[in-house]
Scaffold this motif. Structure first.
Motif, PDB file in Angstrom:
ATOM      1  N   PHE A 146       0.802  -1.229   0.000  1.00 17.60           N
ATOM      2  CA  PHE A 146       0.000   0.000   0.000  1.00 17.60           C
ATOM      3  C   PHE A 146       0.840   1.287   0.000  1.00 17.60           C
ATOM      4  N   GLY A 147       2.129   1.184   0.280  1.00 14.72           N
ATOM      5  CA  GLY A 147       2.979   2.361   0.423  1.00 14.72           C
ATOM      6  C   GLY A 147       2.844   2.972   1.807  1.00 14.72           C
ATOM      7  N   LEU A 148       3.947   3.510   2.302  1.00 14.56           N
ATOM      8  CA  LEU A 148       3.944   4.124   3.632  1.00 14.56           C
ATOM      9  C   LEU A 148       3.991   5.642   3.507  1.00 14.56           C
ATOM     10  N   GLU A 149       3.070   6.304   4.178  1.00 12.65           N
ATOM     11  CA  GLU A 149       3.077   7.767   4.228  1.00 12.65           C
ATOM     12  C   GLU A 149       3.800   8.248   5.481  1.00 12.65           C
ATOM     13  N   ARG A 150       3.532   7.565   6.600  1.00 13.58           N
ATOM     14  CA  ARG A 150       4.094   7.980   7.882  1.00 13.58           C
ATOM     15  C   ARG A 150       3.932   6.844   8.882  1.00 13.58           C
ATOM     16  N   SER A 151       4.830   6.799   9.882  1.00 10.11           N
ATOM     17  CA  SER A 151       4.687   5.786  10.925  1.00 10.11           C
ATOM     18  C   SER A 151       5.210   6.320  12.257  1.00 10.11           C
ATOM     19  N   SER A 152       4.568   5.922  13.322  1.00 11.73           N
ATOM     20  CA  SER A 152       4.990   6.251  14.684  1.00 11.73           C
ATOM     21  C   SER A 152       5.039   4.951  15.476  1.00 11.73           C
ATOM     22  N   VAL A 153       6.179   4.707  16.126  1.00 15.30           N
ATOM     23  CA  VAL A 153       6.405   3.416  16.786  1.00 15.30           C
ATOM     24  C   VAL A 153       6.916   3.620  18.204  1.00 15.30           C
ATOM     25  N   THR A 154       6.365   2.863  19.139  1.00 14.19           N
ATOM     26  CA  THR A 154       6.904   2.795  20.491  1.00 14.19           C
ATOM     27  C   THR A 154       7.460   1.391  20.698  1.00 14.19           C
ATOM     28  N   VAL A 155       8.757   1.320  21.008  1.00 12.72           N
ATOM     29  CA  VAL A 155       9.417   0.042  21.217  1.00 12.72           C
ATOM     30  C   VAL A 155       9.639  -0.167  22.707  1.00 12.72           C
ATOM     31  N   LEU A 156       9.138  -1.265  23.229  1.00 13.34           N
ATOM     32  CA  LEU A 156       9.356  -1.657  24.618  1.00 13.34           C
ATOM     33  C   LEU A 156      10.511  -2.653  24.617  1.00 13.34           C
ATOM     34  N   GLN A 157      11.695  -2.168  24.977  1.00 10.73           N
ATOM     35  CA  GLN A 157      12.905  -2.966  24.844  1.00 10.73           C
ATOM     36  C   GLN A 157      13.161  -3.828  26.076  1.00 10.73           C
ATOM     37  N   SER A 158      13.504  -5.078  25.827  1.00 10.70           N
ATOM     38  CA  SER A 158      13.937  -5.950  26.918  1.00 10.70           C
ATOM     39  C   SER A 158      15.363  -5.594  27.314  1.00 10.70           C
ATOM     40  N   VAL A 159      15.770  -6.003  28.513  1.00  9.29           N
ATOM     41  CA  VAL A 159      17.089  -5.619  29.022  1.00  9.29           C
ATOM     42  C   VAL A 159      18.232  -6.291  28.274  1.00  9.29           C
ATOM     43  N   SER A 160      17.959  -7.388  27.577  1.00 10.65           N
ATOM     44  CA  SER A 160      19.021  -8.066  26.829  1.00 10.65           C
ATOM     45  C   SER A 160      19.536  -7.218  25.674  1.00 10.65           C
ATOM     46  N   GLU A 161      18.820  -6.152  25.324  1.00 10.47           N
ATOM     47  CA  GLU A 161      19.322  -5.205  24.333  1.00 10.47           C
ATOM     48  C   GLU A 161      20.641  -4.592  24.817  1.00 10.47           C
ATOM     49  N   GLN A 162      20.823  -4.532  26.140  1.00 11.65           N
ATOM     50  CA  GLN A 162      22.048  -3.991  26.720  1.00 11.65           C
ATOM     51  C   GLN A 162      23.085  -5.080  26.984  1.00 11.65           C
ATOM     52  N   GLY A 163      22.866  -6.260  26.412  1.00  9.63           N
ATOM     53  CA  GLY A 163      23.833  -7.346  26.556  1.00  9.63           C
ATOM     54  C   GLY A 163      23.732  -8.043  27.898  1.00  9.63           C
ATOM     55  N   ARG A 164      24.807  -8.735  28.255  1.00 11.07           N
ATOM     56  CA  ARG A 164      24.819  -9.513  29.493  1.00 11.07           C
ATOM     57  C   ARG A 164      24.640  -8.623  30.715  1.00 11.07           C
ATOM     58  N   ASN A 165      25.139  -7.389  30.640  1.00 15.74           N
ATOM     59  CA  ASN A 165      24.964  -6.470  31.767  1.00 15.74           C
ATOM     60  C   ASN A 165      23.487  -6.221  32.046  1.00 15.74           C
ATOM     61  N   GLY A 166      22.675  -6.153  30.993  1.00 16.51           N
ATOM     62  CA  GLY A 166      21.249  -5.924  31.177  1.00 16.51           C
ATOM     63  C   GLY A 166      20.565  -7.079  31.870  1.00 16.51           C
ATOM     64  N   THR A 167      20.812  -8.297  31.414  1.00 16.77           N
ATOM     65  CA  THR A 167      20.144  -9.462  32.013  1.00 16.77           C
ATOM     66  C   THR A 167      20.638  -9.703  33.436  1.00 16.77           C
ATOM     67  N   HIS A 243      11.453  -8.071  22.389  1.00 15.31           N
ATOM     68  CA  HIS A 243      11.020  -6.682  22.206  1.00 15.31           C
ATOM     69  C   HIS A 243       9.569  -6.657  21.727  1.00 15.31           C
ATOM     70  N   THR A 244       8.849  -5.633  22.146  1.00 19.54           N
ATOM     71  CA  THR A 244       7.477  -5.411  21.685  1.00 19.54           C
ATOM     72  C   THR A 244       7.393  -4.020  21.064  1.00 19.54           C
ATOM     73  N   ALA A 245       6.726  -3.914  19.925  1.00 21.02           N
ATOM     74  CA  ALA A 245       6.553  -2.621  19.262  1.00 21.02           C
ATOM     75  C   ALA A 245       5.071  -2.349  19.052  1.00 21.02           C
ATOM     76  N   VAL A 246       4.645  -1.155  19.443  1.00 24.48           N
ATOM     77  CA  VAL A 246       3.289  -0.676  19.144  1.00 24.48           C
ATOM     78  C   VAL A 246       3.425   0.251  17.937  1.00 24.48           C
ATOM     79  N   ILE A 247       2.867  -0.180  16.814  1.00 21.33           N
ATOM     80  CA  ILE A 247       3.120   0.483  15.534  1.00 21.33           C
ATOM     81  C   ILE A 247       1.854   1.125  14.995  1.00 21.33           C
ATOM     82  N   HIS A 248       1.933   2.412  14.723  1.00 21.30           N
ATOM     83  CA  HIS A 248       0.850   3.128  14.039  1.00 21.30           C
ATOM     84  C   HIS A 248       1.371   3.532  12.667  1.00 21.30           C
ATOM     85  N   VAL A 249       0.566   3.315  11.645  1.00 17.34           N
ATOM     86  CA  VAL A 249       1.008   3.603  10.286  1.00 17.34           C
ATOM     87  C   VAL A 249      -0.096   4.299   9.498  1.00 17.34           C
TER      88      VAL A 249
END
Length: 337
Positions: A146-167, A243-249
């Protein structure tokens, strides 16, 4: 034609998943060089039934390898990647050191494999970060259809994104708090356990964090320019993996809710869950596909929709990206002779 591959960081959390993914996909190598920051290692790494002895990274001659996977820290990549590139070895760097460098290709194998050709010139390629991978993969079937005009996203990041220090921080804080002790948030600006942080990393003068800027820039580099822009908000949640993302497009072309659902259902790397209740812990971890649920239409224009996407950030968002990129470069190397 299989390549000779060096892996620095084989024993990191991501390194272990990379080796596991290579094993599960029967990834063929001509030779494998597991590299350690320590000298005198007398152990081996097993891949496809063969043992490969561990070498010291400081003693290793990178000219022996065709491809080097850096699954390590930024400071180690900064120290050793130039040496590997100068030796003629192509580097896949997962440390984040080269994020934002427009001269270095950022690659998500499913969506922009053509960028791999530039890696032979730069001797360096960067796999897309896990949050950018989540957003780009989730948006791509809608962009195609359909083509993208615009998007707004909220990402809920888990701590493993920061590597072993996060977990380790989340586990440590949880134990302390359950025993009536104060939390100790090493590497974080606030308590992580039983808490939600309004942003990840430091904020710029415009209120956008480095992580948010990186995610948005990488997503656009993979998908192409989104005319109305891509806004990303990244928040820290007390989840180990997933990770969880709430995506509006907003789409360029009007369509129906059923058509949007159908486009997502037909995508090979998406598992459509309709309105099922899904969680990172019970559904996303160890899953090789994105999970998509709660697709909704907004207003009467037929252009505005939202949905929730979920992904195992460590396995799908990093390990599979690294191995997929290594496989892509192997194929490209064969084509180039």
């Amino acid at each position: 034609m299989a390549l000779k591959i060096a892996i620095y960081g084989y024993d990191s959390d991501i390194g272990k998943l990379v080796i596991e993914t290579m094993q599960n996909t029967h990834f063929e190598v001509d030779d494998l060089f597991p590299l350690s920051p320590l000298s005198g290692e007398f152990d081996a790494v097993t891949l496809n039934g063969r043992n490969y002895m561990i070498s010291s990274v400081d003693d290793f001659d990178f000219s022996k390898a065709d491809l080097a996977l850096f699954l390590t820290t930024k400071d180690e990549s900064e120290r050793l990647v130039p040496e590997a590139r100068e030796s003629g070895c192509i580097v896949i760097d997962n440390s984040g050191l080269f994020s934002g460098d427009q001269k270095i290709p950022v690659i998500l194998p499913e969506l922009n494999p053509f960028e791999a050709d530039y890696a032979f010139d730069t001797k360096l390629a960067v796999p897309a970060c896990s949050s950018a991978s989540l957003i780009a993969l989730a948006l791509s079937p809608l962009d195609d259809e359909f083509g993208l005009e615009r998007s707004s996203v909220t990402v809920l990041q888990s701590v493993s994104e920061q590597g072993r220090n996060g977990t380790e921080t989340l586990a440590h804080e949880t134990v302390r708090l359950l025993n009536g002790l104060d939390a100790e948030h090493y590497g974080f600006d606030a308590q992580v356990a039983f808490n939600v942080l309004s942003h990840v990393g430091s904020l710029g003068d415009d209120g956008v964090s480095y992580d948010e800027r990186r995610i948005a820039e990488e997503t656009v580099r993979i998908l192409g320019k989104i005319q109305g822009g891509l806004d990303v908000t990244a928040m820290q949640v007390p989840v180990f993996y997933g990770h969880t993302a709430v995506i509006h497009v907003d789409l360029k072309n009007s369509t129906t809710l059923d058509a949007v659902k159908e486009a997502l259902k037909n995508c090979s790397f998406i598992k459509f869950c309709n309105n099922d209740l899904i969680t990172p812990v019970e559904n996303a971890v160890n899953e090789s596909q994105l999970l998509v649920t709660r697709v909704r239409a907004h207003g009467r224009s037929g252009k505005s929709f939202s949905f929730i996407a979920m992904m195992d950030n460590a396995r799908r968002g990093e390990a599979m990206n690294v191995v997929g990129l290594a496989a892509l470069l192997t194929r490209k190397s064969k084509e180039r002779g």
